[in-house]
Motif scaffolding. Structure first.
Motif, PDB file in Angstrom:
ATOM      1  N   TYR A   1      45.742  31.547  88.812  1.00 40.69           N
ATOM      2  CA  TYR A   1      45.414  32.665  89.702  1.00 40.69           C
ATOM      3  C   TYR A   1      44.811  32.135  90.995  1.00 40.69           C
ATOM      4  O   TYR A   1      45.072  32.655  92.077  1.00 40.69           O
ATOM      5  N   ALA A   2      44.018  31.087  90.869  1.00 42.34           N
ATOM      6  CA  ALA A   2      43.406  30.474  92.054  1.00 42.34           C
ATOM      7  C   ALA A   2      44.490  29.890  92.946  1.00 42.34           C
ATOM      8  O   ALA A   2      44.407  29.944  94.161  1.00 42.34           O
TER       9      ALA A   2
ATOM     10  N   ILE B   1      38.420  24.182  91.923  1.00 43.22           N
ATOM     11  CA  ILE B   1      39.814  24.040  91.512  1.00 43.22           C
ATOM     12  C   ILE B   1      40.629  23.412  92.641  1.00 43.22           C
ATOM     13  O   ILE B   1      41.393  22.473  92.427  1.00 43.22           O
ATOM     14  N   TYR B   2      40.453  23.912  93.843  1.00 41.52           N
ATOM     15  CA  TYR B   2      41.203  23.381  94.985  1.00 41.52           C
ATOM     16  C   TYR B   2      40.878  21.908  95.189  1.00 41.52           C
ATOM     17  O   TYR B   2      41.754  21.102  95.466  1.00 41.52           O
TER      18      TYR B   2
ATOM     19  N   SER C   1      45.903  32.284  95.188  1.00 39.19           N
ATOM     20  CA  SER C   1      44.993  32.616  96.275  1.00 39.19           C
ATOM     21  C   SER C   1      44.915  31.485  97.292  1.00 39.19           C
ATOM     22  O   SER C   1      44.376  31.656  98.373  1.00 39.19           O
ATOM     23  N   CYS C   2      45.437  30.335  96.941  1.00 36.47           N
ATOM     24  CA  CYS C   2      45.357  29.167  97.815  1.00 36.47           C
ATOM     25  C   CYS C   2      46.533  29.141  98.782  1.00 36.47           C
ATOM     26  O   CYS C   2      46.612  28.276  99.638  1.00 36.47           O
TER      27      CYS C   2
ATOM     28  N   TYR D   1      36.753  28.587  92.526  1.00 31.92           N
ATOM     29  CA  TYR D   1      38.025  28.410  93.221  1.00 31.92           C
ATOM     30  C   TYR D   1      38.001  27.152  94.073  1.00 31.92           C
ATOM     31  O   TYR D   1      38.964  26.413  94.118  1.00 31.92           O
ATOM     32  N   GLU D   2      36.874  26.922  94.742  1.00 30.01           N
ATOM     33  CA  GLU D   2      36.774  25.730  95.584  1.00 30.01           C
ATOM     34  C   GLU D   2      36.851  24.471  94.735  1.00 30.01           C
ATOM     35  O   GLU D   2      37.437  23.466  95.126  1.00 30.01           O
TER      36      GLU D   2
END
Length: 115
Positions: free
Chosen positions: A48-49, A15-16, A52-53, A12-13
DNA sequence: TACCTGACGGGCC
DNA sequence: GGGCCCGCCAGGT
């Protein structure tokens, strides 16, 4: 160990970070980000990430991420949903009918830049 | 604990 | 050429 692949916890990190690397006035796709992190056909996970962001700091320009068709599929997850196209227009990206105009021209490939 | 859904993409018929 | 189905991974119920 020299883990060539980052722990899924960092996925996730990653991706961000990639999404934040997208320059202003440019847009990218879920598949492109998924490919950049090494997850093929993981576009779903990228989206999906993004969900969550929401409210995450630093803020992730999820509004610069659109689907393969250049459509703002995730605009409904913004508050208000109009914020997504508003931000894009504000950055110089033309949006019409929830679709990025000249999307292929504004398309920014993270894989190509990271390489 | 198990099942289902979900910001998508690509392949196949 | 268009439409349909399956696959990916994680999180929520």
């Amino acid at each position: 160990m020299s883990n060539t692949k980052p722990a899924k916890e960092n996925i996730y990190e990653i991706i961000y970070e990639i999404v934040r690397t997208v320059p202003k006035g440019r847009v990218t796709t879920y598949g492109a980000v998924a490919a950049a992190i090494g997850v093929k056909s993981g576009a779903r996970m990228v989206g999906y990430a993004m969900n969550s962001c929401a409210g995450l700091k630093p803020a992730v320009p999820a509004h610069r991420v659109v689907n393969r068709n250049g459509m703002l599929t995730g605009k409904h997850h913004f508050s208000p949903p109009e914020k997504m196209e508003q931000l894009l227009k504000k950055e110089g990206v033309k949006v019409k009918d929830d679709i990025v105009v000249d999307f292929e021209q504004l398309f920014w490939d993270p894989v190509k830049e990271l390489l």
